[in-house]
Write a protein that holds these residues in place. Structure first.
Motif, PDB file in Angstrom:
ATOM      1  N   THR A 284       2.360 -12.392   9.658  1.00 25.56           N
ATOM      2  CA  THR A 284       3.177 -11.204   9.950  1.00 25.56           C
ATOM      3  C   THR A 284       3.029 -10.834  11.422  1.00 25.56           C
ATOM      4  O   THR A 284       2.154 -11.360  12.114  1.00 25.56           O
TER       5      THR A 284
ATOM      6  N   ARG B  71       2.896  -5.203  12.652  1.00 27.61           N
ATOM      7  CA  ARG B  71       3.257  -4.082  11.759  1.00 27.61           C
ATOM      8  C   ARG B  71       3.261  -4.554  10.304  1.00 27.61           C
ATOM      9  O   ARG B  71       3.776  -3.891   9.425  1.00 27.61           O
TER      10      ARG B  71
ATOM     11  N   ASN C 292       8.014  -5.517   5.334  1.00 26.74           N
ATOM     12  CA  ASN C 292       6.569  -5.272   5.304  1.00 26.74           C
ATOM     13  C   ASN C 292       5.956  -5.931   4.054  1.00 26.74           C
ATOM     14  O   ASN C 292       6.595  -6.007   3.001  1.00 26.74           O
TER      15      ASN C 292
ATOM     16  N   TRP D  70      -6.673  -1.892   6.713  1.00 23.67           N
ATOM     17  CA  TRP D  70      -6.126  -1.653   8.060  1.00 23.67           C
ATOM     18  C   TRP D  70      -7.234  -1.280   9.046  1.00 23.67           C
ATOM     19  O   TRP D  70      -7.157  -1.638  10.224  1.00 23.67           O
TER      20      TRP D  70
ATOM     21  N   LEU E  92      -2.710 -12.825   9.633  1.00 22.76           N
ATOM     22  CA  LEU E  92      -2.637 -13.918   8.660  1.00 22.76           C
ATOM     23  C   LEU E  92      -3.063 -13.374   7.304  1.00 22.76           C
ATOM     24  O   LEU E  92      -4.081 -12.682   7.201  1.00 22.76           O
TER      25      LEU E  92
HETATM   26  P1  FAD Z   1       1.637   2.369   3.903  1.00 24.87           P
HETATM   27  O1  FAD Z   1       2.149   3.692   4.269  1.00 24.87           O
HETATM   28  O2  FAD Z   1       2.357   1.208   4.434  1.00 24.87           O
HETATM   29  O3  FAD Z   1       0.114   2.198   4.256  1.00 24.87           O
HETATM   30  C1  FAD Z   1      -0.932   2.860   3.592  1.00 24.87           C
HETATM   31  C2  FAD Z   1      -2.063   3.089   4.592  1.00 24.87           C
HETATM   32  O4  FAD Z   1      -2.346   1.913   5.292  1.00 24.87           O
HETATM   33  C3  FAD Z   1      -1.648   4.126   5.660  1.00 24.87           C
HETATM   34  O5  FAD Z   1      -2.047   5.406   5.295  1.00 24.87           O
HETATM   35  C4  FAD Z   1      -2.351   3.629   6.887  1.00 24.87           C
HETATM   36  O6  FAD Z   1      -3.663   4.165   6.915  1.00 24.87           O
HETATM   37  C5  FAD Z   1      -2.518   2.165   6.684  1.00 24.87           C
HETATM   38  N1  FAD Z   1      -1.499   1.383   7.461  1.00 24.87           N
HETATM   39  C6  FAD Z   1      -0.359   0.855   6.967  1.00 24.87           C
HETATM   40  N2  FAD Z   1       0.252   0.180   7.950  1.00 24.87           N
HETATM   41  C7  FAD Z   1      -0.523   0.268   9.045  1.00 24.87           C
HETATM   42  C8  FAD Z   1      -0.411  -0.245  10.341  1.00 24.87           C
HETATM   43  N3  FAD Z   1       0.622  -1.028  10.743  1.00 24.87           N
HETATM   44  N4  FAD Z   1      -1.390   0.048  11.232  1.00 24.87           N
HETATM   45  C9  FAD Z   1      -2.414   0.835  10.864  1.00 24.87           C
HETATM   46  N5  FAD Z   1      -2.574   1.332   9.643  1.00 24.87           N
HETATM   47  C10 FAD Z   1      -1.641   1.055   8.744  1.00 24.87           C
HETATM   48  N6  FAD Z   1      -0.267  -5.036   0.681  1.00 24.87           N
HETATM   49  C11 FAD Z   1      -0.102  -5.289  -0.643  1.00 24.87           C
HETATM   50  O7  FAD Z   1       0.021  -4.359  -1.435  1.00 24.87           O
HETATM   51  N7  FAD Z   1      -0.129  -6.577  -1.082  1.00 24.87           N
HETATM   52  C12 FAD Z   1      -0.252  -7.655  -0.241  1.00 24.87           C
HETATM   53  O8  FAD Z   1      -0.293  -8.798  -0.704  1.00 24.87           O
HETATM   54  C13 FAD Z   1      -0.430  -7.408   1.102  1.00 24.87           C
HETATM   55  N8  FAD Z   1      -0.588  -8.417   1.998  1.00 24.87           N
HETATM   56  C14 FAD Z   1      -0.729  -8.119   3.323  1.00 24.87           C
HETATM   57  C15 FAD Z   1      -0.842  -9.191   4.246  1.00 24.87           C
HETATM   58  C16 FAD Z   1      -0.978  -8.937   5.609  1.00 24.87           C
HETATM   59  C17 FAD Z   1      -1.129 -10.088   6.587  1.00 24.87           C
HETATM   60  C18 FAD Z   1      -1.026  -7.600   6.065  1.00 24.87           C
HETATM   61  C19 FAD Z   1      -1.206  -7.338   7.532  1.00 24.87           C
HETATM   62  C20 FAD Z   1      -0.875  -6.548   5.175  1.00 24.87           C
HETATM   63  C21 FAD Z   1      -0.732  -6.784   3.795  1.00 24.87           C
HETATM   64  N9  FAD Z   1      -0.605  -5.747   2.879  1.00 24.87           N
HETATM   65  C22 FAD Z   1      -0.434  -6.033   1.561  1.00 24.87           C
HETATM   66  C23 FAD Z   1      -0.673  -4.335   3.284  1.00 24.87           C
HETATM   67  C24 FAD Z   1       0.687  -3.746   3.442  1.00 24.87           C
HETATM   68  O9  FAD Z   1       1.177  -4.075   4.716  1.00 24.87           O
HETATM   69  C25 FAD Z   1       0.715  -2.259   3.236  1.00 24.87           C
HETATM   70  O10 FAD Z   1      -0.125  -1.638   4.170  1.00 24.87           O
HETATM   71  C26 FAD Z   1       0.312  -1.849   1.849  1.00 24.87           C
HETATM   72  O11 FAD Z   1       1.081  -2.563   0.930  1.00 24.87           O
HETATM   73  C27 FAD Z   1       0.537  -0.373   1.609  1.00 24.87           C
HETATM   74  O12 FAD Z   1       1.853  -0.045   1.748  1.00 24.87           O
HETATM   75  P2  FAD Z   1       2.431   1.376   1.476  1.00 24.87           P
HETATM   76  O13 FAD Z   1       3.854   1.364   1.784  1.00 24.87           O
HETATM   77  O14 FAD Z   1       2.014   1.777   0.090  1.00 24.87           O
HETATM   78  O15 FAD Z   1       1.647   2.316   2.390  1.00 24.87           O
END
Ligand code: FAD
Length: 530
Positions: free
Chosen positions: A51, A54, A79, A97, A140
């Motif tokens: 990714t 973000r 995302n 995170w 990754l």
């Molecule tokens: P969000 O509002 O997106 O995030 C919840 C909390 O995470 C926020 O309160 C904040 O503290 C933190 N956060 C989110 N994005 C960021 C950011 N860019 N920078 C700093 N803090 C941040 N999630 C899954 O559920 N399943 C997966 O398989 C999965 N794989 C992932 C793989 C990678 C490589 C990465 C980087 C992330 C992955 N995630 C995965 C995490 C995903 O990106 C989301 O953060 C998560 O799903 C929560 O999403 P949300 O919309 O519920 O809450």
């Protein structure tokens, strides 16, 4: 055997991203074409995604598409949260995170959803991809579907919880000891008893009761995994629990080694499982039944004996007037005189004497025969204990102290039923004799001398005056009047039993604290099957 694992999704872990020098680790350095690296990632049997910073998807491999059901086009630029089932607690993402923002790798479990809406448990590892200045330029992600593993883990935990609660509810002690006889696991009743145990270590106490007293005996049996025979023991617990009668059974159990070292070779911990069944109330009930049966038997024997004695005494007393009449008749016949004047009287007396003799004969036929004696080797201590058991309530109620000094090995030859009745009678007399005495104690002593057993019963009552020490063995003699049924027949009966056993009984005239009666009986040999 204890499970210290937290729920997998509560234990995300962080790792430091490898600090490598990118100048040294180049494609050229390995001499492999870039295509190989691409193919390796593409074909890896784990779901891989790359990714931007973000978390918007820029690449997914084939396994990712297979596991999630999403094609690259479905998730491109979106995302990673498209995978989220929204059941994963926010704290998990915060931890993820927080690690990524510090350029650290993170791993943990979260609930994902496939394109068809089906949920699965993902074991995810995310890591930053750093540029030359150690700044994250991509992320990754690698994950596997571990739903099945989780189901199995949960099944094991559930089974463990079920077994634990079954063992805790079971009305028995259960304990698993390790190789040093330390408690590895014990159910609730055992833990409770261990707290109350009047000793140091209940588990070890049970093990030595089953395996032998020394640690080496335990180790030896452990090495051989030898059979351990069942046995019953008394365990002293403090407080209300008192002494408990426990039946113990033990068996060895091998647990497989869970360490990586033992993956290709068998082995592991050997436990000694001990099962203890509390027989206290069962034994108490059995004891009561036995005592009641014995009480009934002794009462029956006493009744039969009293009937026998009463009939014998009646016979004796009837005999006297009939004999007198016979004598009078014979002298009247000898004297002669006017035959007419005496004929009627003589005839009447002759008739009465004849009838009297017939009656006596019938009466003597109806005297029940004394049952044949059952001669065997009998432990004196057991006889005394059984006789005392018939008095437990009375002795407690009358506050009578009993002292015993009877060698366990002392054996006499005789009829257990009659000997029991003999000692019951002597204890009965001692209890009765103490009446309102201030000091109330009975001492029962036994010793062996020249193959004879001497058993004395002493009390702290008024004693028997020297002049009466032979008379008390005469039938119907009683110092206490005739209040009781069969009063005055107790000691004659004792004497008759003792004589039938080729023994003697006497009042000890040298004893002045009360009365001491000594019974002397021939000693016997230990039973063959003892
Ligand atoms: P969000 O509002 O997106 O995030 C919840 C909390 O995470 C926020 O309160 C904040 O503290 C933190 N956060 C989110 N994005 C960021 C950011 N860019 N920078 C700093 N803090 C941040 N999630 C899954 O559920 N399943 C997966 O398989 C999965 N794989 C992932 C793989 C990678 C490589 C990465 C980087 C992330 C992955 N995630 C995965 C995490 C995903 O990106 C989301 O953060 C998560 O799903 C929560 O999403 P949300 O919309 O519920 O809450």
């Amino acid at each position: 055997m204890s499970d210290s694992r937290a729920r997998p999704d509560e234990r995300p872990s962080e790792g430091t991203h490898q600090d490598t020098d990118p100048t040294e680790r180049t494609l050229e350095h390995f001499g492999l074409p870039a295509e190989v690296f691409f193919k390796a990632v593409e074909q890896a049997p784990v779901a891989i995604s790359i990714t931007d910073t973000r978390a918007c998807v820029q690449y997914v491999n084939k396994t990712f598409e297979k596991v999630t059901g999403f094609s690259f086009d479905d998730v491109k630029g979106k995302n990673e949260s498209v995978l989220s089932d929204r059941r994963t607690p926010g704290i998990v993402y915060e931890s993820l995170w927080s690690a990524l923002l510090r350029s650290r790798a993170w791993s943990g479990r979260l609930v994902n959803r496939r394109s068809n809406g089906e949920r699965y448990l993902a074991e995810l590892m995310v890591a930053p991809v750093l540029d030359a200045s150690q700044t994250a330029i991509h992320y990754l992600g690698m994950h596997r579907d571990v739903s099945e593993e989780h189901t199995l883990e949960q099944a094991v935990l559930n089974q463990r919880a079920l077994i634990d609660s079954l063992l805790d509810c079971a009305p028995m002690w259960f304990v698993a000891l390790d190789e040093r006889a330390n408690v590895a696991l014990g159910n609730a009743p055992f833990r409770h008893a261990a707290k109350e145990f009047c000793g140091e270590h209940l588990g070890r106490h049970l093990a030595s009761a089953l395996c032998g007293d020394t640690t080496s005996a335990y180790q030896e049996l452990r090495e051989k995994k030898a059979m351990v025979p069942e046995r019953e023991i008394d365990v002293a617990l403090s407080g209300d629990a008192g002494n408990r009668r426990i039946r113990l059974a033990g068996r060895w159990l091998d647990e497989n080694d869970t360490s990586a070292d033992a993956f290709f070779k068998s082995g592991g911990q050997r436990y000694f499982l001990i099962f203890g069944t509390d027989l206290t109330s069962l034994r108490k009930q059995e004891e009561e039944v036995r005592t009641n049966a014995m009480r009934a038997l002794v009462a029956e024997e006493e009744r039969a004996h009293e009937l026998h004695e009463a009939l014998e005494a009646a016979l004796f007393r009837f005999q006297l007037p009939i004999n007198l009449l016979s004598t009078a008749l014979r002298s009247a016949e000898r004297r002669g005189g006017d035959p007419l004047a005496h004929r009627t009287l003589v005839e009447t007396v002759r008739e009465a004497v004849k009838e009297g003799h017939e009656l006596l004969e019938r009466l003597s036929e109806s005297v029940p025969e004394t049952p044949k004696a059952r001669i065997e080797a009998v432990h004196v201590s057991e006889l005394i204990n059984e006789a005392l058991r018939l008095y437990t309530h009375r002795l407690i109620a009358d506050d009578i102290v009993i002292d015993r000094a009877i060698p366990e090995s002392l054996i006499v030859q005789g009829d257990p039923g009659r000997l029991r009745a003999l000692f019951k009678e002597l204890i009965d007399n001692a209890v009765e004799a103490m009446g309102s005495s201030a000091e109330r104690a009975i001492l029962i002593e036994a010793r062996s001398l020249n193959e004879r057993a001497y058993i004395s019963i002493s009390d702290t009552g008024p004693g028997i005056p020297e002049a009466l020490q032979f008379k008390v063995f005469e039938p119907f003699f009683s110092q206490r009047g005739k209040k009781r049924d069969g009063a005055g027949m107790g000691l004659p009966r004792v004497q008759s039993i003792v004589l039938d056993h080729s023994g003697t009984v006497y009042v000890d005239s040298t004893y002045h604290r009360g009365c001491r009666i000594t019974v002397e009986l021939p000693q016997g040999d230990a039973p063959q099957n003892a």
